[in-house]
Design an enzyme around this catalytic site. Structure first.
Site, PDB file in Angstrom:
ATOM      1  N   ASN A  17      36.131  36.426  46.363  1.00 40.27           N
ATOM      2  CA  ASN A  17      37.306  36.158  45.512  1.00 40.27           C
ATOM      3  C   ASN A  17      37.646  37.380  44.665  1.00 40.27           C
ATOM      4  O   ASN A  17      38.820  37.681  44.444  1.00 40.27           O
ATOM      5  CB  ASN A  17      37.057  34.930  44.626  1.00 40.27           C
ATOM      6  CG  ASN A  17      37.323  33.644  45.379  1.00 40.27           C
ATOM      7  OD1 ASN A  17      38.478  33.328  45.691  1.00 40.27           O
ATOM      8  ND2 ASN A  17      36.267  32.917  45.713  1.00 40.27           N
ATOM      9  N   ARG A  68      20.923  33.107  25.590  1.00 41.31           N
ATOM     10  CA  ARG A  68      22.278  33.144  26.129  1.00 41.31           C
ATOM     11  C   ARG A  68      23.193  33.942  25.190  1.00 41.31           C
ATOM     12  O   ARG A  68      24.042  34.714  25.621  1.00 41.31           O
ATOM     13  CB  ARG A  68      22.768  31.698  26.239  1.00 41.31           C
ATOM     14  CG  ARG A  68      23.555  31.394  27.469  1.00 41.31           C
ATOM     15  CD  ARG A  68      23.830  29.904  27.575  1.00 41.31           C
ATOM     16  NE  ARG A  68      22.850  29.226  28.391  1.00 41.31           N
ATOM     17  CZ  ARG A  68      22.861  29.211  29.732  1.00 41.31           C
ATOM     18  NH1 ARG A  68      23.800  29.833  30.406  1.00 41.31           N
ATOM     19  NH2 ARG A  68      21.932  28.584  30.402  1.00 41.31           N
ATOM     20  N   ARG A  94      26.713  31.633  35.538  1.00 38.55           N
ATOM     21  CA  ARG A  94      26.073  31.408  34.237  1.00 38.55           C
ATOM     22  C   ARG A  94      26.965  30.514  33.407  1.00 38.55           C
ATOM     23  O   ARG A  94      28.182  30.741  33.358  1.00 38.55           O
ATOM     24  CB  ARG A  94      25.936  32.735  33.453  1.00 38.55           C
ATOM     25  CG  ARG A  94      25.020  33.737  34.045  1.00 38.55           C
ATOM     26  CD  ARG A  94      23.587  33.330  34.059  1.00 38.55           C
ATOM     27  NE  ARG A  94      22.966  33.238  32.744  1.00 38.55           N
ATOM     28  CZ  ARG A  94      21.782  32.659  32.542  1.00 38.55           C
ATOM     29  NH1 ARG A  94      21.124  32.120  33.540  1.00 38.55           N
ATOM     30  NH2 ARG A  94      21.261  32.620  31.336  1.00 38.55           N
ATOM     31  N   HIS A 112      37.126  27.025  41.347  1.00 38.81           N
ATOM     32  CA  HIS A 112      36.082  26.091  41.797  1.00 38.81           C
ATOM     33  C   HIS A 112      36.531  25.518  43.138  1.00 38.81           C
ATOM     34  O   HIS A 112      37.693  25.142  43.286  1.00 38.81           O
ATOM     35  CB  HIS A 112      35.887  24.980  40.761  1.00 38.81           C
ATOM     36  CG  HIS A 112      34.782  24.037  41.119  1.00 38.81           C
ATOM     37  ND1 HIS A 112      33.448  24.376  41.006  1.00 38.81           N
ATOM     38  CD2 HIS A 112      34.802  22.785  41.629  1.00 38.81           C
ATOM     39  CE1 HIS A 112      32.699  23.357  41.416  1.00 38.81           C
ATOM     40  NE2 HIS A 112      33.502  22.381  41.803  1.00 38.81           N
ATOM     41  N   GLU A 146      32.887  22.611  28.705  1.00 44.66           N
ATOM     42  CA  GLU A 146      32.257  21.733  29.704  1.00 44.66           C
ATOM     43  C   GLU A 146      32.371  22.412  31.064  1.00 44.66           C
ATOM     44  O   GLU A 146      33.390  23.022  31.385  1.00 44.66           O
ATOM     45  CB  GLU A 146      32.962  20.367  29.780  1.00 44.66           C
ATOM     46  CG  GLU A 146      33.120  19.634  28.457  1.00 44.66           C
ATOM     47  CD  GLU A 146      34.216  20.233  27.571  1.00 44.66           C
ATOM     48  OE1 GLU A 146      35.286  20.585  28.088  1.00 44.66           O
ATOM     49  OE2 GLU A 146      33.973  20.373  26.356  1.00 44.66           O
ATOM     50  N   GLU A 177      41.174  29.742  48.867  1.00 42.18           N
ATOM     51  CA  GLU A 177      40.845  30.318  47.551  1.00 42.18           C
ATOM     52  C   GLU A 177      41.417  31.729  47.430  1.00 42.18           C
ATOM     53  O   GLU A 177      41.918  32.128  46.379  1.00 42.18           O
ATOM     54  CB  GLU A 177      39.320  30.382  47.354  1.00 42.18           C
ATOM     55  CG  GLU A 177      38.645  29.036  47.200  1.00 42.18           C
ATOM     56  CD  GLU A 177      37.157  29.179  46.910  1.00 42.18           C
ATOM     57  OE1 GLU A 177      36.773  29.951  46.030  1.00 42.18           O
ATOM     58  OE2 GLU A 177      36.353  28.499  47.601  1.00 42.18           O
TER      59      GLU A 177
HETATM   60  C1  GRF Z   1      33.640  30.414  45.635  1.00 38.72           C
HETATM   61  O1  GRF Z   1      33.648  29.322  46.514  1.00 38.72           O
HETATM   62  C2  GRF Z   1      34.151  30.024  44.274  1.00 38.72           C
HETATM   63  O2  GRF Z   1      35.133  29.033  44.311  1.00 38.72           O
HETATM   64  C3  GRF Z   1      32.918  29.473  43.611  1.00 38.72           C
HETATM   65  O3  GRF Z   1      31.876  30.287  44.054  1.00 38.72           O
HETATM   66  C4  GRF Z   1      32.219  30.865  45.316  1.00 38.72           C
HETATM   67  C5  GRF Z   1      32.111  32.345  45.140  1.00 38.72           C
HETATM   68  O4  GRF Z   1      32.341  33.024  46.339  1.00 38.72           O
HETATM   69  N1  GRF Z   1      33.078  29.424  42.177  1.00 38.72           N
HETATM   70  P1  GRF Z   1      32.657  34.579  46.313  1.00 38.72           P
HETATM   71  O5  GRF Z   1      31.491  35.240  45.580  1.00 38.72           O
HETATM   72  O6  GRF Z   1      33.942  34.765  45.591  1.00 38.72           O
HETATM   73  O7  GRF Z   1      32.720  35.009  47.740  1.00 38.72           O
END
Ligand code: GRF
Length: 217
Positions: A17, A68, A94, A112, A146, A177
């Site tokens: 991503n 943290r 994290r 997500h 949350e 994505e």
């Molecule tokens: C993706 O599916 C994203 O939605 C989720 O974790 C994954 C990360 O994949 N939060 P990448 O590291 O971006 O390939």
């Protein structure tokens, strides 16, 4: 176009991503500029890619910090020194303290791989298959304290097929994505995705041109 928003991408792993955001941000008319890639894992594959592509990177290994809050202080100081205005979490594994999240309220987004509020947390795709849903997808949202919660900026749907495993479903969602996240960051960075009463209002200019996405099925 106004000044590009100085954006950091935070990752923990593969970084696909992140790559889609970096590639989108190369366009002259893209309203965000990727000024920093940060990782809490030294060996994240995405960091190597970012270094190869000449991006500024910082590794802040959470294992080296006692709490943290200490980890976040180090992260905040890296963000400050790069003049970061927006954060895009991209597979960043994290949880952040409420203080950090509040500091970045409406300036930090996450992706997500489910149609939130369904299937939060880990093993998202397994959860979707176990529930027998026929439509899955992904969500980009503003981050709230949350986990996997917050005002929804954009979503896209993909079909769940009867032969799907968690892996085949994950791969189909990941492709989407990579389109949705750059489109959502574009809206946020251009100031076209305002939070009002914890819901995102997309500016009428975007809606009048037919909205963000056409259905994928
Ligand atoms: C993706 O599916 C994203 O939605 C989720 O974790 C994954 C990360 O994949 N939060 P990448 O590291 O971006 O390939």
């Amino acid at each position: 176009m106004g000044k590009k928003k100085r954006t950091a991408i935070l990752i923990s792993g593969r970084g696909s991503n992140m790559r889609s955001l970096v590639e989108a941000a190369r366009a002259d008319d893209y309203p965000a500029e990727i000024v920093l890639v940060g990782s809490n894992r030294p060996n994240a594959a995405g960091v190597a890619w970012a270094v190869e592509h000449g991006l500024s990177t910082v590794v802040i290994d959470h294992k080296s910090y006692g709490s943290r809050a200490d980890f976040e202080r180090a992260l905040q100081s890296a963000l400050d020194s790069h003049g970061v205005e927006l954060i895009a979490l991209a597979g960043f594994m994290r949880l952040m303290t409420p203080e950090f999240v509040e500091h970045w309220r409406d300036r930090m987004i996450n992706i997500h791989p489910s149609l939130l509020p369904s299937f939060k947390g880990l093993n998202t795709h397994e959860q979707a298959i176990a529930a027998g849903v026929k439509i899955a997808g992904c969500t980009v949202h503003y981050v709230r304290p949350e986990m996997d919660a917050g005002p929804i900026i954009a979503q896209a749907a993909v079909p769940v097929l009867s032969r799907d495993t968690a892996d085949t479903l994950a791969a189909r969602i990941l492709k989407v994505e990579h389109r949705v996240y750059p489109a959502a960051l574009r809206l946020v960075a251009a100031g076209k995705a305002a939070c009002v009463d914890e819901k995102v209002i997309i500016s009428s200019e975007v809606m009048e041109t037919g909205g963000l996405f056409s259905p994928t099925i």
